[in-house]
Structures are given as C-alpha cells and as structure tokens.
Motif scaffolding. Sequence first.
Motif, mmCIF file in Angstrom:
data_model
loop_
_atom_site.group_PDB
_atom_site.id
_atom_site.type_symbol
_atom_site.label_atom_id
_atom_site.label_comp_id
_atom_site.label_asym_id
_atom_site.label_seq_id
_atom_site.Cartn_x
_atom_site.Cartn_y
_atom_site.Cartn_z
ATOM 1 N N CYS A 65 35.202 14.998 47.824
ATOM 2 C CA CYS A 65 35.723 16.301 47.428
ATOM 3 C C CYS A 65 34.567 17.166 46.950
ATOM 4 N N HIS A 66 34.381 18.281 47.594
ATOM 5 C CA HIS A 66 33.338 19.230 47.209
ATOM 6 C C HIS A 66 33.839 20.163 46.112
ATOM 7 N N LEU A 67 35.101 20.581 46.214
ATOM 8 C CA LEU A 67 35.703 21.543 45.294
ATOM 9 C C LEU A 67 37.214 21.357 45.343
ATOM 10 N N PHE A 68 37.860 21.386 44.168
ATOM 11 C CA PHE A 68 39.309 21.244 44.095
ATOM 12 C C PHE A 68 39.826 22.161 43.001
ATOM 13 N N LEU A 69 40.870 22.936 43.309
ATOM 14 C CA LEU A 69 41.423 23.889 42.354
ATOM 15 C C LEU A 69 42.938 23.823 42.384
ATOM 16 N N VAL A 70 43.528 23.775 41.201
ATOM 17 C CA VAL A 70 44.983 23.723 41.052
ATOM 18 C C VAL A 70 45.487 25.112 40.672
ATOM 19 N N MET A 71 46.407 25.623 41.464
ATOM 20 C CA MET A 71 47.117 26.853 41.158
ATOM 21 C C MET A 71 48.512 26.460 40.653
ATOM 22 N N TYR A 127 36.624 31.910 48.129
ATOM 23 C CA TYR A 127 38.056 32.179 48.224
ATOM 24 C C TYR A 127 38.823 31.300 47.234
ATOM 25 N N ILE A 128 38.493 30.007 47.190
ATOM 26 C CA ILE A 128 39.173 29.078 46.294
ATOM 27 C C ILE A 128 38.941 29.473 44.842
ATOM 28 N N ARG A 129 37.693 29.702 44.472
ATOM 29 C CA ARG A 129 37.368 30.032 43.075
ATOM 30 C C ARG A 129 38.011 31.352 42.630
ATOM 31 N N MET A 130 38.149 32.305 43.565
ATOM 32 C CA MET A 130 38.714 33.615 43.230
ATOM 33 C C MET A 130 40.244 33.641 43.263
ATOM 34 N N VAL A 133 41.896 34.587 40.054
ATOM 35 C CA VAL A 133 41.569 35.981 39.707
ATOM 36 C C VAL A 133 42.472 36.911 40.512
ATOM 37 N N ARG A 134 42.568 36.660 41.820
ATOM 38 C CA ARG A 134 43.432 37.493 42.674
ATOM 39 C C ARG A 134 44.890 37.434 42.229
ATOM 40 N N ALA A 135 45.300 36.282 41.695
ATOM 41 C CA ALA A 135 46.679 36.127 41.236
ATOM 42 C C ALA A 135 46.908 36.734 39.852
ATOM 43 N N GLU A 140 37.906 36.243 35.263
ATOM 44 C CA GLU A 140 36.710 35.680 35.887
ATOM 45 C C GLU A 140 37.016 34.265 36.370
ATOM 46 N N PRO A 141 36.491 33.864 37.517
ATOM 47 C CA PRO A 141 36.791 32.525 38.028
ATOM 48 C C PRO A 141 36.367 31.399 37.086
ATOM 49 N N ASP A 142 35.290 31.595 36.322
ATOM 50 C CA ASP A 142 34.831 30.549 35.402
ATOM 51 C C ASP A 142 35.809 30.312 34.250
#
Length: 151
Positions: A65-71, A127-130, A133-135, A140-142
């Motif tokens: 896994c390079h990057l994983f984000l939970v919405m 796109y994943i990190r933002m 923010v878009r929602a 800030e994504p951090d």
Amino acid sequence: MDEENPFVVRKALPHGVPDGVPDGAIFFLTVCGKDRDQPILTNGEISTLLINAVRHYHDQQTWYCHLFLVMPDHVHGLFSFPPESEMKQLVTNWKSFTGRRGGFRWQSDFFDHRLRSDESFDEKASYIRMNPVRAGLVKEPDAWPHVWEAD
C-alpha cells in the motif's frame, strides 16, 4: 442482482491484471460502504480497524500500500500486488474481514484503475489527499486524520 431493486442486474467487473502488465504495477482502488449516506467509516474505531488491516496486509507483504485514505462512506488507496496474487481475492478478503470486525457492510464490488505513469501516480495521490478538502471536511489535506502512507 441489486438487493434494493431486484430488477437491476449489475455487471461484474473483471479486476484481472491484463497480460503484459509489469510486476509491481500500481492500482488506484475505491471501495464504497453499502450505505453511502451513512458516514460510519470515519468513526474512530472503524477508521483505525481499516487502517490497521491495510497496514497488516502491507507488513505481511500480501500487498504493498502506497497510500490509503478513509472517507466517511468510502476508501481510496494506491496499491501494488505480488505477481502470484489475485487482486480481487485480496480485496474481497480484506472487505470481508473489516466488515465483520467493524459491524458494517461494503458494496459488493470495488473500482480499480491501473496507473500507467509516474505522473499518473502523483495525480491520483493528490486526488486522494484532496478528497476530504473537496468534501468540505477539512481545510488542508494534512488536517485529515484518517490516512496512512507507507514509509
């Protein structure tokens, strides 16, 4: 068949890696919760479960896994899979484990897209990190706590 509408037949997605794709190819995955209007995935316990399960598969070299984000109602990730493994089976196993342990249901399938260049990786990671923010969930994504990146 769609459980909510028995007259709708959903086409199964193939999730196969085409011939000629190099080992270590990176895939952009999206997995959605069954109830898209229920923001349960970012509940602290469930988010921790999801991230820990992704990290466990990563540490066991089941996938990389390079990057994983939970919405609140879906997850995004950038993953590579060992050549001898089947992406569909690995994701299905992960969904089954996390759904049972977290007491929620996933949609029956998932979306995958193979990245074809480093530029595409950077675009998808951004796109994943933002996404939060878009929602409108953070400025800030951090500031989004429900994310994990491999070292």
